[in-house]
Enzyme design. Structure first.
Site, PDB file in Angstrom:
ATOM      1  N   HIS A 270     -52.208 -42.326  61.250  1.00  0.00           N
ATOM      2  CA  HIS A 270     -51.321 -42.076  62.400  1.00  0.00           C
ATOM      3  C   HIS A 270     -50.969 -40.604  62.435  1.00  0.00           C
ATOM      4  CE1 HIS A 270     -47.970 -42.543  65.201  1.00  0.00           C
ATOM      5  NE2 HIS A 270     -48.537 -43.680  65.516  1.00  0.00           N
ATOM      6  N   ASP A 328     -52.044 -51.179  65.274  1.00  0.00           N
ATOM      7  CA  ASP A 328     -53.263 -51.841  65.764  1.00  0.00           C
ATOM      8  C   ASP A 328     -53.995 -52.637  64.699  1.00  0.00           C
ATOM      9  OD1 ASP A 328     -53.531 -48.827  67.530  1.00  0.00           O
ATOM     10  OD2 ASP A 328     -53.118 -50.783  68.425  1.00  0.00           O
TER      11      ASP A 328
HETATM   12  C1  SDX Z   1     -51.853 -45.510  68.219  1.00  0.00           C
HETATM   13  O1  SDX Z   1     -49.143 -41.422  68.672  1.00  0.00           O
HETATM   14  C2  SDX Z   1     -48.743 -42.661  68.655  1.00  0.00           C
HETATM   15  O2  SDX Z   1     -47.582 -42.957  68.452  1.00  0.00           O
HETATM   16  C3  SDX Z   1     -49.851 -43.675  68.896  1.00  0.00           C
HETATM   17  C4  SDX Z   1     -49.440 -45.126  68.762  1.00  0.00           C
HETATM   18  C5  SDX Z   1     -48.463 -45.537  69.853  1.00  0.00           C
HETATM   19  O3  SDX Z   1     -47.730 -46.520  69.646  1.00  0.00           O
HETATM   20  O4  SDX Z   1     -48.534 -44.919  70.960  1.00  0.00           O
HETATM   21  O5  SDX Z   1     -48.855 -45.342  67.489  1.00  0.00           O
HETATM   22  C6  SDX Z   1     -50.649 -46.056  68.891  1.00  0.00           C
HETATM   23  O6  SDX Z   1     -52.628 -44.833  68.848  1.00  0.00           O
HETATM   24  C7  SDX Z   1     -52.026 -45.754  66.736  1.00  0.00           C
HETATM   25  C8  SDX Z   1     -53.313 -45.069  66.188  1.00  0.00           C
HETATM   26  C9  SDX Z   1     -54.486 -45.981  66.548  1.00  0.00           C
HETATM   27  N1  SDX Z   1     -55.769 -45.311  66.182  1.00  0.00           N
HETATM   28  C10 SDX Z   1     -56.509 -45.775  65.165  1.00  0.00           C
HETATM   29  O7  SDX Z   1     -56.171 -46.676  64.400  1.00  0.00           O
HETATM   30  C11 SDX Z   1     -57.853 -45.083  65.040  1.00  0.00           C
HETATM   31  C12 SDX Z   1     -58.126 -44.760  63.571  1.00  0.00           C
HETATM   32  N2  SDX Z   1     -57.172 -43.719  63.206  1.00  0.00           N
HETATM   33  C13 SDX Z   1     -57.575 -42.358  63.313  1.00  0.00           C
HETATM   34  O8  SDX Z   1     -58.510 -42.054  64.278  1.00  0.00           O
HETATM   35  C14 SDX Z   1     -56.465 -41.390  63.032  1.00  0.00           C
HETATM   36  O9  SDX Z   1     -55.717 -41.872  62.009  1.00  0.00           O
HETATM   37  C15 SDX Z   1     -55.561 -40.949  64.143  1.00  0.00           C
HETATM   38  C16 SDX Z   1     -56.310 -40.487  65.345  1.00  0.00           C
HETATM   39  C17 SDX Z   1     -54.639 -42.051  64.533  1.00  0.00           C
HETATM   40  C18 SDX Z   1     -54.794 -39.791  63.591  1.00  0.00           C
HETATM   41  O10 SDX Z   1     -55.799 -38.854  63.190  1.00  0.00           O
HETATM   42  P1  SDX Z   1     -55.402 -37.507  62.528  1.00  0.00           P
HETATM   43  O11 SDX Z   1     -54.533 -36.769  63.446  1.00  0.00           O
HETATM   44  O12 SDX Z   1     -56.626 -36.818  62.018  1.00  0.00           O
HETATM   45  O13 SDX Z   1     -54.539 -38.028  61.315  1.00  0.00           O
HETATM   46  P2  SDX Z   1     -54.142 -37.192  60.096  1.00  0.00           P
HETATM   47  O14 SDX Z   1     -53.989 -35.742  60.441  1.00  0.00           O
HETATM   48  O15 SDX Z   1     -52.982 -37.880  59.465  1.00  0.00           O
HETATM   49  O16 SDX Z   1     -55.437 -37.342  59.134  1.00  0.00           O
HETATM   50  C19 SDX Z   1     -55.348 -36.865  57.825  1.00  0.00           C
HETATM   51  C20 SDX Z   1     -56.755 -36.946  57.261  1.00  0.00           C
HETATM   52  C21 SDX Z   1     -57.794 -36.277  58.143  1.00  0.00           C
HETATM   53  O17 SDX Z   1     -58.779 -35.807  57.247  1.00  0.00           O
HETATM   54  P3  SDX Z   1     -58.751 -34.198  56.873  1.00  0.00           P
HETATM   55  O18 SDX Z   1     -58.890 -33.462  58.194  1.00  0.00           O
HETATM   56  O19 SDX Z   1     -57.425 -33.947  56.187  1.00  0.00           O
HETATM   57  O20 SDX Z   1     -59.942 -34.021  55.993  1.00  0.00           O
HETATM   58  O21 SDX Z   1     -57.153 -38.333  57.153  1.00  0.00           O
HETATM   59  C22 SDX Z   1     -58.334 -38.534  57.917  1.00  0.00           C
HETATM   60  C23 SDX Z   1     -58.426 -37.404  58.923  1.00  0.00           C
HETATM   61  O22 SDX Z   1     -59.772 -37.162  59.234  1.00  0.00           O
HETATM   62  N3  SDX Z   1     -58.148 -39.828  58.593  1.00  0.00           N
HETATM   63  C24 SDX Z   1     -58.882 -40.903  58.375  1.00  0.00           C
HETATM   64  C25 SDX Z   1     -58.350 -41.896  59.209  1.00  0.00           C
HETATM   65  N4  SDX Z   1     -57.328 -41.399  59.898  1.00  0.00           N
HETATM   66  C26 SDX Z   1     -57.203 -40.104  59.510  1.00  0.00           C
HETATM   67  N5  SDX Z   1     -59.932 -41.123  57.578  1.00  0.00           N
HETATM   68  C27 SDX Z   1     -60.455 -42.390  57.631  1.00  0.00           C
HETATM   69  N6  SDX Z   1     -59.995 -43.407  58.405  1.00  0.00           N
HETATM   70  C28 SDX Z   1     -58.945 -43.186  59.222  1.00  0.00           C
HETATM   71  N7  SDX Z   1     -58.487 -44.165  59.984  1.00  0.00           N
END
Ligand code: SDX
Length: 393
Positions: A270, A328
């Site tokens: 998130h 989700d």
């Molecule tokens: C919703 O914003 C909101 O409030 C949204 C929401 C709402 O109610 O409106 O809560 C609803 O959209 C929830 C999120 C749903 N999406 C998913 O479940 C899709 C899978 N999740 C990811 O795509 C991701 O976690 C995001 C898009 C949600 C957030 O991505 P970020 O901004 O990259 O997250 P982060 O900065 O905390 O990530 C830290 C690291 C990153 O790696 P590095 O760049 O540090 O090397 O963790 C990695 C990310 O690449 N990472 C993941 C991951 N999510 C983040 N690696 C593997 N699997 C994942 N799911």
């Protein structure tokens, strides 16, 4: 030294705006709506009461709640001519595509609630959207499966009415199971609002130009559809099904950690929560409850989800990145058990989030100091240079 990420009205790269509606503490995993914890609302309130809270700032009295519920109930039907819009879509269109189109088309119908400078018209637009989104989502579902549209019933509560419009057929009445209706109502509450997420920011930005409120909500639906946002609930269940069994989980955990692999664990991570998403905890309890009721004791998808969560939460990569299940991760398991196809998961998120979008839009649009949102940029292109004639290139 120019702060290129700052622009009026007080939008900046970190805090996009001021708002009194929802508070999130990502480190503590706390979510408050007008000060009330989501756990208490999910346990003791109902979706329409949360709608009132988000819109007006306080929990309603009985008289206020009765009046609010009656007004919503009397707006649940859509203009009969809007049925024609559905017939212009292919049957296999994703219901989110249909919803973007039909909700946008509301701006061509309800002219008496589009003057955003008129507080009464803002109220009417709000009621129409909250009341009609379940009807439109149900119509999108019925159209996609080739069944006739089912009209709303005023004797049913909000969640029961949605289940009725989705699952009743002329040949037989669908008896709404009260436990499923409560689970659906809880899912709606858990999705109602979430501060300045991507789709809410989209609605705010669109609304800051004074655009038609129905068009602004259609923009929010379009943004929510993305798999990184609201589309994750559909993608998550499809991922859990693809994993299929607990012994395949390690393979997917490694894929998720591989920087060269675009695969992400859907329903995990998130932008704000660096601890448990409080909504995911409630959703997980609800999944157990609904499957128990449905007599589905050994649901392989739920087993994979729980084992995946256990393994991921013990994995150094996920711990270091502070990745936890989000809203989700479990919602799709409940919706699947209720009989919804995965394509209906995000439309259900959209109809639930409509009240959050509207509350945030109303909060912004009623600010007399409002200016149009105008993000700036960090320019990384070429410096000024002179044009050269084709003959010399
Ligand atoms: C919703 O914003 C909101 O409030 C949204 C929401 C709402 O109610 O409106 O809560 C609803 O959209 C929830 C999120 C749903 N999406 C998913 O479940 C899709 C899978 N999740 C990811 O795509 C991701 O976690 C995001 C898009 C949600 C957030 O991505 P970020 O901004 O990259 O997250 P982060 O900065 O905390 O990530 C830290 C690291 C990153 O790696 P590095 O760049 O540090 O090397 O963790 C990695 C990310 O690449 N990472 C993941 C991951 N999510 C983040 N690696 C593997 N699997 C994942 N799911």
């Amino acid at each position: 030294g120019l702060d290129v990420f700052t622009y009026d009205p007080g939008f900046t790269s970190t805090a996009s705006c001021e708002s009194a509606i929802t508070f999130i503490d990502g480190d503590k995993g706390e979510l408050l709506h007008r000060g009330y914890p989501i756990e208490q609302l999910a346990e003791q309130s109902c979706f329409l009461e949360v709608c009132y809270l988000l819109l007006y700032g306080d929990l309603p009295s009985k008289a206020q709640m009765d009046d609010f519920r009656n007004t919503v109930t009397r707006h649940t039907m859509v203009h009969e001519q809007m049925h024609n819009f559905f017939r212009g879509f292919r049957r296999d269109a994703h219901p989110m595509a249909t919803m973007v189109g039909v909700v946008g088309a509301m701006s061509a119908f309800y002219h008496d609630s589009t003057d955003i400078t008129d507080p009464h018209q803002r109220e009417v637009a709000s009621f129409r959207l909250i009341a009609k989104l379940p009807t439109i989502a149900a119509m999108a579902y019925k159209y996609s499966i080739g069944q006739p549209f089912v009209y709303p019933r005023n004797d049913l509560d909000y969640a029961s009415n949605f289940l009725h419009m989705c699952f009743s057929v002329p040949a037989e009445t669908y008896e709404v199971n009260p436990v499923l209706a409560k689970a659906m109502d809880r899912i709606m509450m858990l999705h109602a609002d979430h501060e300045q997420n991507a789709s809410t920011s989209t609605v705010r930005l669109a609304g800051s130009s004074g655009a038609n409120p129905f068009a602004c909500i259609a923009a929010g639906i379009a943004c929510l559809w993305g798999p990184a946002h609201g589309g994750a609930n559909q993608a998550c269940l499809e991922m859990l099904r693809e994993i299929g069994s607990v012994d395949r989980i390690p393979e997917y955990i490694e894929k998720a950690k591989d920087k060269n692999d675009p695969f992400r664990l859907m329903g995990f991570g998130h932008r704000v929560y660096k601890n448990f998403d409080p909504r995911a905890k409630v959703m997980k309890e609800s999944a157990d409850e609904v499957l128990e009721l449905m007599g589905i004791h050994d649901n392989p998808t739920l087993q994979v989800a729980k084992e995946l969560e256990r393994i991921a939460l013990e994995d150094d990569y996920f711990i270091s990145k502070k990745l936890y299940p989000n809203v989700d991760f479990y919602s799709g398991i409940i919706l699947d058990a209720m009989g919804f196809p995965t394509a209906m998961f995000t439309p259900i998120f959209a109809l639930s989030r409509t009240v959050g979008w509207i509350s945030q839009w109303k909060e912004m649009i009623s600010d007399p100091a409002l200016k149009i949102g105008r993000p700036r940029q960090l320019y990384t292109g070429p410096a000024r240079r002179d044009y050269t004639d084709l003959s010399s290139r």
